[in-house]
Scaffold this motif. Structure first.
Motif, short mmCIF file in Angstrom:
data_model
loop_
_atom_site.label_atom_id
_atom_site.label_comp_id
_atom_site.label_asym_id
_atom_site.label_seq_id
_atom_site.Cartn_x
_atom_site.Cartn_y
_atom_site.Cartn_z
N ASN A 133 -90.89 -40.06 -49.87
CA ASN A 133 -90.73 -41.04 -48.81
C ASN A 133 -89.55 -41.99 -49.08
N PRO A 134 -88.49 -41.97 -48.26
CA PRO A 134 -87.35 -42.86 -48.50
C PRO A 134 -87.70 -44.34 -48.44
N MET A 135 -88.72 -44.71 -47.67
CA MET A 135 -89.08 -46.12 -47.56
C MET A 135 -89.56 -46.67 -48.90
N LEU A 136 -90.24 -45.84 -49.68
CA LEU A 136 -90.67 -46.29 -51.00
C LEU A 136 -89.48 -46.45 -51.93
N THR A 137 -88.49 -45.57 -51.80
CA THR A 137 -87.27 -45.68 -52.61
C THR A 137 -86.51 -46.95 -52.27
N LEU A 138 -86.35 -47.25 -50.97
CA LEU A 138 -85.64 -48.46 -50.56
C LEU A 138 -86.40 -49.71 -51.01
N TYR A 139 -87.70 -49.68 -50.85
CA TYR A 139 -88.55 -50.80 -51.30
C TYR A 139 -88.37 -51.03 -52.80
N ALA A 140 -88.34 -49.96 -53.57
CA ALA A 140 -88.20 -50.08 -55.01
C ALA A 140 -86.84 -50.66 -55.39
N ALA B 104 -90.58 -54.36 -57.55
CA ALA B 104 -91.95 -54.83 -57.76
C ALA B 104 -92.79 -53.67 -58.28
N THR B 105 -93.26 -53.75 -59.51
CA THR B 105 -93.94 -52.63 -60.15
C THR B 105 -95.26 -52.29 -59.46
N LEU B 106 -95.67 -51.04 -59.61
CA LEU B 106 -96.83 -50.53 -58.90
C LEU B 106 -98.13 -51.22 -59.30
N ASP B 107 -98.15 -51.83 -60.48
CA ASP B 107 -99.37 -52.50 -60.93
C ASP B 107 -99.51 -53.91 -60.37
N GLY B 108 -98.55 -54.37 -59.58
CA GLY B 108 -98.63 -55.69 -58.97
C GLY B 108 -98.30 -56.84 -59.89
N ARG B 109 -97.88 -56.55 -61.12
CA ARG B 109 -97.65 -57.62 -62.09
C ARG B 109 -96.25 -58.23 -62.01
N ASN B 110 -95.37 -57.63 -61.22
CA ASN B 110 -94.01 -58.13 -61.11
C ASN B 110 -93.61 -58.26 -59.64
N PRO B 111 -94.30 -59.13 -58.89
CA PRO B 111 -94.02 -59.21 -57.45
C PRO B 111 -92.60 -59.68 -57.14
N SER C 207 -89.69 -47.27 -37.24
CA SER C 207 -90.69 -48.07 -36.53
C SER C 207 -90.36 -49.56 -36.58
N GLU C 208 -89.66 -50.01 -37.63
CA GLU C 208 -89.27 -51.41 -37.76
C GLU C 208 -87.86 -51.48 -38.32
N ASP C 209 -87.27 -52.67 -38.20
CA ASP C 209 -85.91 -52.86 -38.66
C ASP C 209 -85.92 -53.23 -40.14
N ILE C 210 -85.57 -52.27 -40.99
CA ILE C 210 -85.62 -52.49 -42.43
C ILE C 210 -84.63 -53.54 -42.91
N PHE C 211 -83.65 -53.88 -42.08
CA PHE C 211 -82.65 -54.87 -42.48
C PHE C 211 -83.07 -56.31 -42.16
N SER C 212 -84.11 -56.48 -41.37
CA SER C 212 -84.51 -57.83 -40.99
C SER C 212 -85.91 -58.21 -41.46
N ILE C 213 -86.77 -57.24 -41.73
CA ILE C 213 -88.12 -57.57 -42.18
C ILE C 213 -88.09 -57.93 -43.67
N PRO C 214 -89.08 -58.65 -44.17
CA PRO C 214 -89.14 -58.91 -45.62
C PRO C 214 -89.14 -57.60 -46.40
N ALA D 193 -90.64 -56.69 -48.93
CA ALA D 193 -91.97 -56.23 -49.35
C ALA D 193 -92.64 -55.36 -48.30
N ARG D 194 -92.18 -55.43 -47.05
CA ARG D 194 -92.81 -54.66 -45.97
C ARG D 194 -92.12 -53.32 -45.74
N ILE D 195 -91.01 -53.08 -46.40
CA ILE D 195 -90.26 -51.85 -46.13
C ILE D 195 -91.10 -50.62 -46.40
N LYS D 196 -91.95 -50.68 -47.41
CA LYS D 196 -92.75 -49.50 -47.77
C LYS D 196 -93.72 -49.10 -46.66
#
Length: 579
Positions: A482-489, A494-501, A548-555, A557-560
């Motif tokens: 999924n490219p959205m997960l790559t862009l989000y990363a 922000a690590t998958l365990d939630g410890r580095n938001p 579905s949404e504008d990845i350049f304007s949303i926070p 954290a929501r890209i994923k």
């Protein structure tokens, strides 16, 4: 259908229209050209096959950063601009997609996948989210009950999810698997677990020596635990039944369908077998590919391409060869990535050089010859010492074979020694990176290599600032496609365990614009295709996605959470879903 391509920029004179008329599979007739010539206006009789209007288009083209509509004839973009100017391309048979203001970007080009493995894994046992050893064993047991006559393969298990982290053993699954051979890989692909039935078929015992570039993990008495690392896995893979042609075709078709659903319009397939490439060729001949493929077989077989005169980016827009892929070392998670200093949590090892690198002179000879033949070199290197040795080899190749546009690549480039960033740039080496690995490994990497080395781990910001070109990918099936997960990363770290938001090693974040550019234009450049794809511009291949949404304007954290609503490849809609 005649595919007329008009690649005139807005600033070019009228006379240049004739020189830029091309066709796909035919010669443009004079009457088609005449329809364009008078007054250098837009065509009066030529209509687009597809028009997308009412969009917010991120073109990736610095000369025209935004647009509202695009026109497509055949498999090419013929115009990009405002709604009114594109309206002139509409004819009675033009298909019109109303984008309702949604964001459009170029199709995503995954610069590093294992495509057939990914398609196969969609139907293999899935152990990635098995959070306990008991769940791990249960899933294998269920698979053995449902398909007792088949090898149990795939897996993608993650021992770092367990408390405490610990490598699995054959004892964990022997009773559950009930004699069905099991060989399931860790998600990084650099070690795997075999049960006793599989070890027996491969003839692996306490007397089997570790092969060069690999390790058989043993218990205190010297008996194999079932875990095989890197080159040791080949002891097992050679006895696993090969896929039938039908199974291989099915895996490719599943992979293509899945890629289309995620907006992946091009893939650069690392280490495909020639059987895999034969399937791609058959599908291409039948017009059934829905993603463009650049195949890079193992460097050890470089002569198979060179003897035919194949060199970089040889082939059609759908299927190309001309690259080779090699390995310098293993992975961080398997403690086989090769470092200058020992692992912090495994001080008896610095990792492993691959079997290909065991005699670096042989590796140098092969790579030198492959480069001389005009093949592109793509080398997996993860540890700082592994990366440094690859840069040494690349430097020797350039000095021996002379300067040219060769676009050398280091795949992964995860843990770079500070001294090597400038060498990366000076040699014009492309960093083919997978940001998802950063938010995955970031859960435990500091424990493995210490606080100092992680400062230049997944150093995307430093690489860009040094002038190194990035191309983005996933390493699927090692990581999600999924490219959205790559862009989000890339944008959040922000690590998958939630410890580095706020981001793991946050100074290495890149912007979402930089990430999308690296995932489209950067990946196209990495395969010598920047003139044909990677941006939305006149004359380029019509590979687009509607989001579905504008990845350049949303926070960030929501890209994923963003979905791909429509995927278009070569002007053809290959995936569509409701908003």
């Amino acid at each position: 259908m005649h595919s007329l391509v008009l690649s005139l920029s807005k600033d070019e004179p009228c006379g240049s229209w004739f020189g830029k008329l091309t066709t796909s599979g035919c010669i443009a007739t004079l009457t088609m050209a005449a329809a364009i010539a008078p007054g250098c206006s837009r065509p009066s009789r030529l209509a687009a096959d597809l028009v997308i209007t009412g969009a917010s288009i991120w073109t990736g083209n610095p000369l025209q950063s935004d647009a509202r509509a695009v026109a497509i004839v055949g498999d090419r973009i013929v115009d990009v601009g405002g709604a009114e100017e594109i309206e002139r391309w509409r004819g009675p048979n033009t298909t019109v997609i109303a984008a309702d203001g949604r964001r459009i970007t170029p199709g995503f080009n995954d610069a590093h996948v294992h495509f057939v493995d990914g398609g196969t894994q969609l139907e293999n046992v899935d152990l990635r989210d098995a959070d306990t050893q008991a769940e791990f064993a249960r899933r294998i047991g269920e698979r053995a009950k449902s398909r007792p006559a088949e090898w149990i393969l795939g897996g993608d298990w993650d021992d770092e999810r367990w408390t405490p982290p610990a490598l699995p053993t054959r004892e964990l699954i022997d009773e559950r698997s009930n004699g069905t051979p099991v060989f399931v890989s860790r998600y990084d692909g650099h070690m795997a677990l075999a049960n006793s039935a599989a070890l027996g078929r491969a003839g692996i015992t306490e007397r089997t020596p570790d092969p060069p570039g690999g390790a058989i993990v043993r218990d205190a008495q010297g008996f194999p635990t079932g875990v095989l690392k890197d080159a040791a896995m080949e002891l097992m893979t050679r006895v696993i039944p090969k896929k039938t042609p039908e199974q291989r075709l099915h895996s490719v078709q599943r992979a293509l369908e899945y890629a289309a659903s995620l907006g992946v319009t091009s893939v650069q397939d690392m280490n495909p077998s020639y059987d895999d490439i034969a399937v791609y060729a058959d599908l291409a001949n039948r017009g059934q590919l829905t993603a463009r493929i650049y195949a890079a077989p193992l460097e050890t077989g470089w002569y198979d391409q060179a003897k035919l005169g194949i060199h970089r980016a040889f082939g059609s827009p759908w299927l190309r060869l001309g690259a080779v892929k090699g390995y310098a070392d293993g992975s961080l998670g398997s403690t086989t990535a090769y470092f200058f200093q020992p692992y912090t949590d495994a001080p008896t090892t610095r990792g492993l050089l691959s079997d290909e690198m065991q005699d670096v002179r042989d590796m140098r000879t092969r790579l030198m010859a492959a480069d001389h033949a005009g093949l592109q070199l793509c080398l997996h290197a993860i540890g700082d010492a592994g990366i440094s040795q690859v840069l040494d080899l690349f430097g020797e190749i350039v000095r021996a074979n002379g300067e040219r546009d060769r676009r050398l690549r280091i795949e992964h480039a995860q843990h770079i020694a500070p001294k090597d960033f400038d060498r990366f740039a000076a040699l014009k080496v492309i960093a083919s990176v997978q940001p998802y690995h950063a938010i995955d490994d970031g859960r435990w990497a500091e424990r493995r290599i210490g606080a100092e080395r992680i400062k230049t781990t997944y150093a995307f910001r430093t690489l860009l600032d040094k002038g190194v070109r990035l191309s983005l990918g996933t390493d699927w099936s090692v990581a999600p496609l999924n490219p959205m997960l790559t862009l989000y990363a890339a944008a959040t770290r922000a690590t998958l365990d939630g410890r580095n938001p706020n981001g793991w090693v946050p100074e290495q974040k890149i912007t979402i614009e930089e990430a999308v550019s690296a995932y489209t234009a950067g990946s196209a450049f990495a395969e010598f295709q920047e003139s044909s794809k990677g941006t939305i511009a006149r004359g380029k291949l019509a590979d687009l996605v509607i989001l579905s949404e504008d990845i350049f304007s949303i926070p960030a954290a929501r890209i994923k959470e963003v979905k791909v609503l429509t995927t278009i490849v070569g002007g053809r809609v290959v995936h569509q879903r409701n908003p």
